[in-house]
Design an enzyme around this catalytic site. Sequence first.
Site, PDB file in Angstrom:
ATOM      1  N   LYS A  25       2.263  -3.461   5.859  1.00 13.22           N
ATOM      2  CA  LYS A  25       2.402  -3.244   4.440  1.00 13.22           C
ATOM      3  C   LYS A  25       3.698  -3.091   3.834  1.00 13.22           C
ATOM      4  O   LYS A  25       4.368  -3.791   2.729  1.00 13.22           O
ATOM      5  CB  LYS A  25       1.420  -2.303   3.806  1.00 13.22           C
ATOM      6  CG  LYS A  25      -0.109  -2.494   3.912  1.00 13.22           C
ATOM      7  CD  LYS A  25      -0.453  -3.775   3.176  1.00 13.22           C
ATOM      8  CE  LYS A  25      -1.983  -3.601   2.799  1.00 13.22           C
ATOM      9  NZ  LYS A  25      -2.489  -5.043   2.119  1.00 13.22           N
ATOM     10  N   SER A  29       0.825  -1.015   0.086  1.00 12.99           N
ATOM     11  CA  SER A  29      -0.130   0.211   0.089  1.00 12.99           C
ATOM     12  C   SER A  29       0.959   1.246  -0.180  1.00 12.99           C
ATOM     13  O   SER A  29       1.983   1.190   0.490  1.00 12.99           O
ATOM     14  CB  SER A  29      -1.007   0.086   1.268  1.00 12.99           C
ATOM     15  OG  SER A  29      -1.550   1.211   1.342  1.00 12.99           O
ATOM     16  N   TYR A  49      -1.370  -0.573   9.998  1.00 14.87           N
ATOM     17  CA  TYR A  49      -1.618  -1.069   8.643  1.00 14.87           C
ATOM     18  C   TYR A  49      -0.239  -0.701   7.576  1.00 14.87           C
ATOM     19  O   TYR A  49       0.233  -1.661   6.919  1.00 14.87           O
ATOM     20  CB  TYR A  49      -2.743  -0.048   8.007  1.00 14.87           C
ATOM     21  CG  TYR A  49      -3.129  -0.358   6.483  1.00 14.87           C
ATOM     22  CD1 TYR A  49      -3.685  -1.750   6.112  1.00 14.87           C
ATOM     23  CD2 TYR A  49      -2.944   0.672   5.532  1.00 14.87           C
ATOM     24  CE1 TYR A  49      -4.155  -1.813   4.895  1.00 14.87           C
ATOM     25  CE2 TYR A  49      -3.266   0.164   4.297  1.00 14.87           C
ATOM     26  CZ  TYR A  49      -3.770  -0.776   3.901  1.00 14.87           C
ATOM     27  OH  TYR A  49      -4.309  -1.133   2.730  1.00 14.87           O
TER      28      TYR A  49
END
Length: 303
Positions: free
Chosen positions: A169, A152, A165
């Site tokens: 990622k 991401s 997150y």
Amino acid sequence: MSLDFSGRVAIVTGAGGGLGREHALALSKRGAKVVVNDLGGARDGSGGSASAAQAVVDEIIAAGGEAIANSASVTDFAAVQAMVQDAMDKWGRVDILINNAGILRDKSFGKMELEDFRLVVEVHLMGSVNCCKAVWPIMVEQNYGRIMMTTSSSGLYGNFGQSNYSAAKLGLVGLMQTLSIEGAKHDIRVNSLAPTAATRMTNGLYPEAMLNAIQASDVVPAMLVLAAQDAPNRTILCAGAGSFEAAHISLTQGVYLGRGESVDEELMARLQEVKDSNEQKIPENGMAQGHQEIMAAMAAHRD
């Protein structure tokens, strides 16, 4: 480059909706047999249902394709192994793994509970590790494999409220870097995709007009390229709204400062020179940084 997946068997995690569904449908349309995996939980990872995966399987079968549903959590290695064995029992091989499953538990780092951090890392990073580990011996044995991580822009560049997150990622990129090296001799190619797409995961993050411009289907061509027989290896593709880019983790030329009591002050004074990206390069592996530094030291001592 051939984008015909006839005879190939693909596992797509998190394929009950959003990007994963688009990936599964596209692979099937081009001839692949697909394991549609989805826990069927909420965006934050709570709950679960087999109906989401089965609905996509029904779509594939209605269109003339072959698919089976699986509702295993990617965090459960034994369940992942059973999923892979199901694919082997039915089709005798696993050629493609699309690691797409994920959850969100966004909150600023200061307000985030550690359990929310751990769970997001467990699903995104360890979930992908579990899936890779389960298919790896099969791909080694058949001397063929294509693995795609879903990274991401949040991992590559950061994003407020997504420390968990982001960490997971970027961890996937590190996993890709090493697996792409270790798998090369077995024609196992490992790449990453950083998508920008309107899915359940992005609800509330963008205005409606922007969401309409970033359809999940726009990302699919990048996935197909990274999963193809002629796929690259160790590539980070970015995709969204019809645009495609590549991201790189690069190393600047840097500055040799040697040793001494004043090196810290000199480094501070010359930091912009150290960060100068004009002569940056993409190292072939992790040893390249050390090699560059040793070569600079040896050159300085010869002068």
